[in-house]
Design a protein around this motif. Structure first.
Motif, short mmCIF file in Angstrom:
data_model
loop_
_atom_site.label_atom_id
_atom_site.label_comp_id
_atom_site.label_asym_id
_atom_site.label_seq_id
_atom_site.Cartn_x
_atom_site.Cartn_y
_atom_site.Cartn_z
N THR A 1 0.83 -1.20 0.00
CA THR A 1 0.00 0.00 0.00
C THR A 1 0.87 1.25 0.00
N PHE A 2 1.92 1.24 0.82
CA PHE A 2 2.84 2.39 0.85
C PHE A 2 3.39 2.64 -0.55
N TYR A 3 3.92 1.57 -1.17
CA TYR A 3 4.57 1.74 -2.48
C TYR A 3 3.57 1.98 -3.61
N LEU A 4 2.31 1.72 -3.38
CA LEU A 4 1.28 2.08 -4.35
C LEU A 4 1.14 3.60 -4.43
N HIS A 5 1.40 4.27 -3.31
CA HIS A 5 1.22 5.73 -3.22
C HIS A 5 2.51 6.53 -3.29
N TYR A 6 3.61 5.95 -2.82
CA TYR A 6 4.89 6.68 -2.77
C TYR A 6 6.03 5.77 -3.21
N TYR A 7 7.06 6.38 -3.79
CA TYR A 7 8.24 5.62 -4.20
C TYR A 7 9.12 5.27 -3.00
#
Length: 135
Positions: free
Chosen positions: A50-56
């Protein structure tokens, strides 16, 4: 159309804001260089996917927060050159004063220079635009 330029739905906005809020909470406890994605995910109660879905990465989260802040700062610059002073406001200053979690951005040795550079960059852009309009 990139993900950032698409209109964000309520869940996306909520998740991104939760990540930013968690980042700022951690920043109030420790230096920027000590914050990890794993820590953000654990405290925000999201998974890494989920984190990497929104931020690099963490720098992308920081960049998003700084973009939010500098957008507010631009209205302060507009106020300096505002012909109708009664309709102008200072959201950037109010945000720093009212929302204490942002203060840590100014106190972290790694982030403070990045923030100041971003503020100067946006300030120069806004002043250039204002001068072009007045000529």
């Amino acid at each position: 159309m990139s993900e950032k330029t698409r209109k964000q739905d309520r869940r996306t906005r909520y998740t991104r804001q939760t990540i930013k809020d968690t980042f700022l909470e951690l920043l109030n406890q420790k230096n920027f260089t000590k914050i990890t994605v794993t820590e953000i995910c654990k405290n925000a109660e999201i998974n890494r996917g989920t984190f990497y879905l929104h931020y690099y990465d963490i720098y992308d989260v920081l960049s998003d927060i700084l973009n939010d802040m500098t957008q507010d700062m631009l209205t302060t610059v507009d106020h300096l050159f505002c012909l109708n002073q009664k309709s102008c406001s200072y959201p950037f200053c109010q945000k720093i004063q009212m929302e204490s979690q942002y203060r840590a951005l100014f106190l972290d040795d790694t982030i403070a220079p990045i923030l100041l550079e971003k503020l100067a960059e946006n300030h120069d852009h806004r002043l250039s635009r204002w001068f072009a309009l007045t000529l």
